[in-house]
Design a protein around this motif. Sequence first.
Motif, PDB file in Angstrom:
ATOM      1  N   GLY A  91     -13.652  -0.150   4.448  1.00 45.32           N
ATOM      2  CA  GLY A  91     -12.806  -1.182   3.853  1.00 45.32           C
ATOM      3  C   GLY A  91     -11.952  -1.909   4.873  1.00 45.32           C
ATOM      4  O   GLY A  91     -11.764  -3.127   4.793  1.00 45.32           O
ATOM      5  N   ALA A 103      -4.904   3.319   2.125  1.00 46.97           N
ATOM      6  CA  ALA A 103      -4.199   2.081   2.467  1.00 46.97           C
ATOM      7  C   ALA A 103      -3.744   2.092   3.923  1.00 46.97           C
ATOM      8  O   ALA A 103      -3.739   1.049   4.595  1.00 46.97           O
ATOM      9  N   GLY A 147       0.814  -1.208   0.000  1.00 43.81           N
ATOM     10  CA  GLY A 147       0.000   0.000   0.000  1.00 43.81           C
ATOM     11  C   GLY A 147       0.846   1.256   0.000  1.00 43.81           C
ATOM     12  O   GLY A 147       2.076   1.208   0.161  1.00 43.81           O
ATOM     13  N   SER A 150     -12.359   4.304   3.585  1.00 48.50           N
ATOM     14  CA  SER A 150     -11.171   3.657   4.164  1.00 48.50           C
ATOM     15  C   SER A 150     -11.533   2.922   5.447  1.00 48.50           C
ATOM     16  O   SER A 150     -11.049   1.807   5.703  1.00 48.50           O
ATOM     17  N   ALA A 186      -6.281   0.569   6.275  1.00 41.96           N
ATOM     18  CA  ALA A 186      -6.311  -0.893   6.228  1.00 41.96           C
ATOM     19  C   ALA A 186      -5.136  -1.483   7.001  1.00 41.96           C
ATOM     20  O   ALA A 186      -5.281  -2.476   7.735  1.00 41.96           O
ATOM     21  N   ASN A 197      -7.522  -7.635  -2.387  1.00 45.76           N
ATOM     22  CA  ASN A 197      -7.477  -6.215  -2.721  1.00 45.76           C
ATOM     23  C   ASN A 197      -8.638  -5.499  -2.054  1.00 45.76           C
ATOM     24  O   ASN A 197      -9.790  -5.936  -2.160  1.00 45.76           O
ATOM     25  N   VAL A 198      -8.336  -4.405  -1.349  1.00 49.68           N
ATOM     26  CA  VAL A 198      -9.371  -3.561  -0.756  1.00 49.68           C
ATOM     27  C   VAL A 198      -9.589  -2.404  -1.725  1.00 49.68           C
ATOM     28  O   VAL A 198      -8.753  -1.503  -1.841  1.00 49.68           O
ATOM     29  N   HIS A 199     -10.720  -2.411  -2.437  1.00 55.28           N
ATOM     30  CA  HIS A 199     -10.947  -1.459  -3.530  1.00 55.28           C
ATOM     31  C   HIS A 199     -12.148  -0.572  -3.225  1.00 55.28           C
ATOM     32  O   HIS A 199     -13.251  -1.084  -2.975  1.00 55.28           O
ATOM     33  N   ALA A 231      -3.869  -2.475  -1.037  1.00 50.75           N
ATOM     34  CA  ALA A 231      -4.790  -1.338  -0.984  1.00 50.75           C
ATOM     35  C   ALA A 231      -4.073  -0.132  -1.577  1.00 50.75           C
ATOM     36  O   ALA A 231      -3.012   0.257  -1.086  1.00 50.75           O
ATOM     37  N   CYS A 278      -5.516   6.833  -4.416  1.00 52.52           N
ATOM     38  CA  CYS A 278      -5.083   6.449  -4.137  1.00 52.52           C
ATOM     39  C   CYS A 278      -4.608   7.568  -3.817  1.00 52.52           C
ATOM     40  O   CYS A 278      -4.337   7.852  -2.802  1.00 52.52           O
TER      41      CYS A 278
END
Length: 389
Positions: A212, A59, A54, A209, A62, A144-146, A124, A387
């Motif tokens: 997720g 990210a 990440g 975020s 997470a 994957n955390v999308h 992420a 991102c």
Amino acid sequence: MRVLVRRYWGPPLAHGARRGRPSPQWRALARLGWEDCRDTRVREKPPWRVLFFGTDQFAREALRALHAARENKEEELIDKLEVVTMPTPSPKGLPVKQYAVQSQLPVYEWPDVGSGEYDVGVVASFGRLLNEALILKFPYGILNVHPSCLPRWRGPAPVIHTVLHGDTVTGVTIMQIRPKRFDVGPILKQETVPVPPKSTAKELEAVLSRLGANMLISVLKNLPESLSNGRQQPMEGATYAPKISAGTSCIKWEEQTSEQIFRLYRAIGNIIPLQTLWMANTIKLLDLVEVNSSVLADPKLTGQALIPGSVIYHKQSQILLVYCKDGWIGVRSVVLKKSLTATDFYNGYLHPWYQKNSQAQPSQCRFQTLRLPTKKKQKKTVAMQQCIE
């Protein structure tokens, strides 16, 4: 005795399950040479050994959740946690690296991915395709955390495009990645949330975020079951969320409505200011505001023919009013050589043309669309990220 290592994208076979012909994953392992590994065992339940990939604030949330789970000795969900992030010229590093260093987690800079044994990878907002050989190093693959409801907004800037296109519903998807293409793997968990009215991408990213991070922990608690129940993404409704370039920030006064300009501002304004031209000079619009009905009733706005880009200073509210395709937007501050309030801009650049005999033509005394070089020549590209750095 030679033993096949049990590494593949799906969960391990249940005790007593029959073994038939080798699956495509097993054949892929053989092609990659994994059959030469010995005495490697796959954990069938937590605690997991996790390698996290990440970069940005999304990210970081997470990673924070994974670290908290590792510190929770009562539940024993995470045994080992290490981090891979992207290199950056900044001495501080990206948010994920900052958090990893503060939390004393082992951290590697891409393409270094460490050499330890892991059960599952988590990605992420990483922005790099992971190849098949790397994916196959993880017995349970890479999650994957999308921040979108896949297949809508595949790609690197889903949160920005959610706001930019006026979506009223969004969400987070936990999926299992596949090589060669972004965001096409099976969905393990997906939750939707309404997009708050007039939300900025930064504000929406913070909401997603946290959602997720919680969803990721939920999936890891029942990882083999989650993988076995994964569903393929539908073919219908797929859209792509490309990176945001500097050209995206250029307002097209003749083409864009006030709502579209405000959505653009809420989507990218915290990353790159909206841009336009004033007398052949680039000017950045920093603080956009909606124009209320009392201002719109001013005779200056209704009593003359206007073309898109026309600029009028409204003294009572101390804002610049700019005419677009279907109405007006308000601007409180700009950057033209230096930062200026609307009043400063009026006194220094606008006022003389209205109060004195100026040689400038009326058609020049307005904002005009800035045309940047084509993508091949354009040097500056701004990535989001959900991102989004």
